[in-house]
Write an enzyme that holds these catalytic residues in place. Structure first.
Site, PDB file in Angstrom:
ATOM      1  N   SER A 236       0.812  -1.499  -0.547  1.00  0.00           N
ATOM      2  CA  SER A 236      -0.104  -0.023  -0.163  1.00  0.00           C
ATOM      3  C   SER A 236       0.708   0.790  -0.087  1.00  0.00           C
ATOM      4  O   SER A 236       0.379   2.608  -0.241  1.00  0.00           O
ATOM      5  CB  SER A 236      -1.063  -0.135   1.053  1.00  0.00           C
ATOM      6  OG  SER A 236      -2.345  -0.915   1.123  1.00  0.00           O
TER       7      SER A 236
ATOM      8  N   LYS B 156       0.726   3.476  -2.925  1.00  0.00           N
ATOM      9  CA  LYS B 156      -0.669   3.971  -2.629  1.00  0.00           C
ATOM     10  C   LYS B 156      -0.175   6.049  -3.139  1.00  0.00           C
ATOM     11  O   LYS B 156      -0.608   6.501  -3.877  1.00  0.00           O
ATOM     12  CB  LYS B 156      -1.789   4.029  -2.332  1.00  0.00           C
ATOM     13  CG  LYS B 156      -2.461   2.404  -2.812  1.00  0.00           C
ATOM     14  CD  LYS B 156      -2.748   2.302  -0.996  1.00  0.00           C
ATOM     15  CE  LYS B 156      -4.534   1.009  -1.282  1.00  0.00           C
ATOM     16  NZ  LYS B 156      -4.392   0.052   0.050  1.00  0.00           N
TER      17      LYS B 156
ATOM     18  N   VAL C  23       1.113  -3.670   3.753  1.00  0.00           N
ATOM     19  CA  VAL C  23       1.016  -5.119   4.223  1.00  0.00           C
ATOM     20  C   VAL C  23       1.593  -5.952   4.645  1.00  0.00           C
ATOM     21  O   VAL C  23       2.054  -7.386   5.353  1.00  0.00           O
ATOM     22  CB  VAL C  23      -0.819  -6.205   3.770  1.00  0.00           C
ATOM     23  CG1 VAL C  23      -2.186  -5.378   4.510  1.00  0.00           C
ATOM     24  CG2 VAL C  23      -0.386  -6.102   2.333  1.00  0.00           C
TER      25      VAL C  23
HETATM   26  O1  DON Z   1      -4.401  -3.675  -1.912  1.00  0.00           O
HETATM   27  C1  DON Z   1      -4.120  -5.387  -1.678  1.00  0.00           C
HETATM   28  O2  DON Z   1      -4.885  -5.945  -1.206  1.00  0.00           O
HETATM   29  C2  DON Z   1      -2.872  -5.091  -1.286  1.00  0.00           C
HETATM   30  N1  DON Z   1      -1.881  -5.054  -2.087  1.00  0.00           N
HETATM   31  C3  DON Z   1      -2.355  -4.089  -0.448  1.00  0.00           C
HETATM   32  C4  DON Z   1      -2.338  -3.422   0.842  1.00  0.00           C
HETATM   33  C5  DON Z   1      -2.238  -2.855   2.429  1.00  0.00           C
HETATM   34  O3  DON Z   1      -0.608  -3.164   2.275  1.00  0.00           O
HETATM   35  C6  DON Z   1      -3.181  -2.568   2.583  1.00  0.00           C
HETATM   36  N2  DON Z   1      -1.935  -1.924   4.155  1.00  0.00           N
HETATM   37  N3  DON Z   1      -1.117  -2.195   4.906  1.00  0.00           N
END
Ligand code: DON
Length: 331
Positions: free
Chosen positions: A77, A80, A274
């Site tokens: 994330s 983003k 994540v």
């Molecule tokens: O969209 C997703 O599920 C992941 N590729 C990224 C999500 C993420 O890193 C959320 N973080 N806390």
């Protein structure tokens, strides 16, 4: 007990500061056992939950590293923030802010229900999945690789090398991310997407799978801390207005539904992923005392054991400690 920094003064060496950070990392490393590695993207489960590493980079190349600081991980994330910056650079800030809001969602990062229940005119912000997928649909380019090229160009400018996509992580997310597909289809139905859904999702999964180290995050954090300018070369890499909006979003929405607590107890613009990465941008600050990094710094943390919100559990505690010791809060 963790040690504090009693009397920092600029005469002290990097090594002296580093010895404190090493002590703090080994103290908080024990906290990794309170968290769990992400498992919803199968390959992420292979990370070692005990890892904890940090890099802090300030002006004039001052750099501190401690713990498991050499391990590459996917930025997830954290990407983003980059896609939003690139989209603003391509399309202009007002075009983007007409299509994605800048309000905290107070929901899990991958929530879908608020889109329907609140009948939004645009997603809450670019740092939750619905907002990020919308932003990625706006990036210019016909293929996912074309769309990501400006992001890689920007990364190369900031890091001095071109990072790679971790193909195993990309394929693992591509083949397992039913929720993001559901969010994508819903965004398509309500008319928020500006381009083909499949290419948008492919681009989104690839940007999440860009591989980096804590040093890379600290370097990017330092440039954001300095409003988009590389403080060592004075080169403007990100337009000032865009860098400032990115930091405002990081502070208000960067740690998902734990952003308020992070702002209160740490007080630095930051964004988590994540896989366990956190990027933080501590701007220059004015204080009477001699404290480390008064001219600002970037911080990269890696600790794949996560708390129940999806943020690195030991990473957040370590950042909280450092922010307190060095008075890094912007408030
Ligand atoms: O969209 C997703 O599920 C992941 N590729 C990224 C999500 C993420 O890193 C959320 N973080 N806390």
């Amino acid at each position: 007990m963790v040690q504090g920094v009693a009397n920092w003064n600029t005469e002290q060496t990097e090594e002296w500061l580093q010895s404190y950070v090493e002590d703090w990392v080994s103290f908080y490393q024990k906290h990794t056992s309170d968290g769990k590695v992400a498992s919803y993207i199968p390959v992420l489960q292979e990370a070692d939950p005990d890892d904890l590493g940090i890099s802090i980079i300030g002006k004039n190349g001052i750099s501190i590293r401690a713990g498991d600081s050499d391990i590459p991980f996917t930025i997830q994330s954290i990407s983003k923030v980059l896609s939003f910056i690139v989209a603003c650079m391509e399309r202009g800030v007002s075009y983007m802010l007409d299509r994605v809001d800048v309000e905290p969602a107070g929901e899990a990062f991958n929530s879908i229900m608020h889109l329907e229940m609140k009948q939004l005119k645009k997603p809450f912000n670019p740092l939750i999945n619905a907002g990020a997928i919308t932003v990625t649909s706006i990036l210019e380019g016909r293929t996912s690789d074309e769309r990501l090229r400006p992001m890689f160009d920007l990364l190369e400018k900031m890091l001095g090398y071109r990072p790679k996509i971790n193909v195993d992580v990309y394929e693992s997310e591509r083949d397992s991310s039913m929720r993001n597909r559901a969010i994508g289809y819903y965004l398509l139905e309500i008319g928020f997407l500006e381009s083909d859904l499949n290419i948008t999702l492919e681009t989104y999964f690839k940007q999440c799978s860009i591989e980096a180290t804590v040093d890379d995050l600290a370097r990017i954090g330092l440039i954001l801390a300095n409003d988009g300018v590389n403080p060592d070369t004075d080169e403007e890499i990100i337009p000032r207005q865009v860098a400032r909006i990115a930091k405002a979003l990081m502070l208000t929405c960067g740690m998902y539904d734990a952003s308020g607590k992070f702002a209160t107890y740490v007080g630095i613009p930051a964004k988590s992923g994540v896989s366990g990465g956190i990027i933080a941008a501590a701007p220059p600050r004015v204080r009477d005392e001699d404290l480390p990094f008064l001219e600002g710094c970037g911080i990269g943390v890696y600790g794949p054991a996560l708390d129940d919100r999806g943020n690195s559990i030991a990473g957040i505690r370590l950042l909280r400690h450092i922010a307190k010791q060095w008075d890094l809060s912007i408030f």
